[in-house]
Design an enzyme around this catalytic site. Structure first.
Site, PDB file in Angstrom:
ATOM      1  N   ALA A  63       0.869  -1.176   0.000  1.00 41.99           N
ATOM      2  CA  ALA A  63       0.000   0.000   0.000  1.00 41.99           C
ATOM      3  C   ALA A  63       0.908   1.227   0.000  1.00 41.99           C
ATOM      4  O   ALA A  63       2.065   1.162   0.429  1.00 41.99           O
ATOM      5  CB  ALA A  63      -0.886  -0.024   1.227  1.00 41.99           C
ATOM      6  N   GLY A 108       0.746  -5.071   1.057  1.00 43.06           N
ATOM      7  CA  GLY A 108      -0.445  -5.175   0.207  1.00 43.06           C
ATOM      8  C   GLY A 108      -0.156  -5.867  -1.120  1.00 43.06           C
ATOM      9  O   GLY A 108      -1.064  -6.404  -1.756  1.00 43.06           O
ATOM     10  N   GLU A 111      -0.353  -9.432  -0.363  1.00 40.32           N
ATOM     11  CA  GLU A 111      -1.769  -9.696  -0.076  1.00 40.32           C
ATOM     12  C   GLU A 111      -2.618  -9.732  -1.346  1.00 40.32           C
ATOM     13  O   GLU A 111      -3.506 -10.563  -1.480  1.00 40.32           O
ATOM     14  CB  GLU A 111      -2.300  -8.643   0.911  1.00 40.32           C
ATOM     15  CG  GLU A 111      -1.710  -8.833   2.300  1.00 40.32           C
ATOM     16  CD  GLU A 111      -2.002  -7.663   3.231  1.00 40.32           C
ATOM     17  OE1 GLU A 111      -1.727  -6.505   2.834  1.00 40.32           O
ATOM     18  OE2 GLU A 111      -2.493  -7.900   4.338  1.00 40.32           O
ATOM     19  N   GLU A 131       4.651  -5.300   7.657  1.00 39.51           N
ATOM     20  CA  GLU A 131       3.824  -4.328   8.399  1.00 39.51           C
ATOM     21  C   GLU A 131       4.234  -4.134   9.846  1.00 39.51           C
ATOM     22  O   GLU A 131       4.197  -3.006  10.347  1.00 39.51           O
ATOM     23  CB  GLU A 131       2.345  -4.750   8.351  1.00 39.51           C
ATOM     24  CG  GLU A 131       1.663  -4.498   7.020  1.00 39.51           C
ATOM     25  CD  GLU A 131       1.844  -5.621   6.010  1.00 39.51           C
ATOM     26  OE1 GLU A 131       2.678  -6.516   6.264  1.00 39.51           O
ATOM     27  OE2 GLU A 131       1.157  -5.618   4.982  1.00 39.51           O
TER      28      GLU A 131
END
Ligand code: DAK
Length: 263
Positions: A63, A108, A111, A131
């Site tokens: 992200a 992300g 993911e 993270e």
């Protein structure tokens, strides 16, 4: 669109996240455009998708940290929902999605690859959930999907340590199905997608649903899900033609694409 390219070749659609200056990091605009692109896919003519990143270095580097760093709690929630909705749309999409991971797949990025049905990668791919080093938990399904794909012990190790792994280790633990030299990755992904695209689309779609939905429930309920989706294939032209071709012992015909039919 500024950050998403979408091309269709035969029955295979290729979606490319195209923000190479930020290593294809997912900001709100990328997520919005990806959502719109998925909505525009004509699943009557496209039978499988490939998802990849632009450039030779990164699939998706996570992200967008710059955008996230200034979010308020409410904005963080909105951003999280936007991401989760798109990822879930990919996961439950009518046709299979293959992630062709061509470099960094961090946070992300890892993911989003796990929201796809199948992952293959290039030799330079790097996977990780960094993270906890940023003071957050994986927020786009990482704690849930990684454990389901590679097992609880390995997922906990990757997430708690925030350690990145290379392509060969990702292959060894079952996070990816195959590793290719970078230049061979997209051709291999397209070939895999084309192989899927040749099969009966209603049956492939129902297999995806049976596997996904069955994994959420106990075996007794899972078998009922399978039964219903099996029954759903009957009386379709795919099923009649597919079985008819076999009974006619016509090998050539058996290999023909059975046309998509809405029941
Ligand atoms: N976000 C924004 N920009 C990024 C980025 C990212 N994730 N990753 C790279 N970039 C940008 C860099 O800032 C740099 O921009 P310029 O300085 O050139 O303007 C450019 O891409 C090239 O990056 P580097 O210069 O750093 O390139 P290197 O080869 O040296 O390093 C790297 C590559 C991938 C190792 C490094 O860029 C890196 O560590 N990037 C960050 C990786 C990372 O930590 N990703 C995880 C992000 S956290 C949530 C749901 C989900 C999430 C959060 C909340 N909710 C439900 C609320 C998800 C979180 C994440 O994904």
């Amino acid at each position: 669109m500024e950050f998403i390219n979408y091309e269709v070749e035969d029955m295979v659609g290729v979606i490319t996240i195209n923000r190479p200056k930020a290593l294809n990091a997912l900001n709100s605009q990328v997520l919005d455009e990806l959502n719109e692109t998925l909505d525009s896919v004509d699943v009557n003519t496209v039978r499988a998708l490939v998802l990849t990143g632009a450039g030779e270095k990164s699939f998706v580097a996570g992200a967008d940290i710059g955008e996230m760093s200034t979010l308020s709690k409410a904005e963080g929630e909105t951003f999280g929902k936007k991401g989760n909705d798109v990822f879930r749309k990919l996961e439950t999409f009518h046709i299979p999605v293959i992630a062709a991971v061509n470099g960094f797949a961090l946070g992300g990025g890892c993911e989003i690859s796990m929201s796809c049905d199948i992952r293959i990668c290039s030799e330079n791919a790097i996977f990780g959930q960094p993270e906890v080093g940023l003071g957050i938990t994986p927020g786009f399904g990482g704690t849930q999907r990684l454990a389901r794909i590679v097992g609880v012990g390995m997922a906990k190790q990757m997430i708690y340590t925030a350690r990145n792994i290379k392509a060969d280790e990702a292959f060894r633990i079952g996070l990816v199905n195959a590793v290719y030299p970078l230049e061979e990755l997209i051709p291999a992904a397209k070939k895999l997608a084309a192989t899927i695209a040749k099969n009966a689309p209603i049956a492939v779609r129902n297999c995806k649903k049976a596997i996904n939905d069955g994994l959420q429930v106990n075996m007794d309920e899972a078998i009922v899900i399978e039964e219903k989706l099996f029954g759903d294939c009957f009386e379709t032209e795919d099923q009649r033609a597919g079985m008819g071709n076999f009974l006619e012992k016509d090998k050539e015909k058996k290999l023909k694409v059975v046309p998509f039919q809405n029941k």
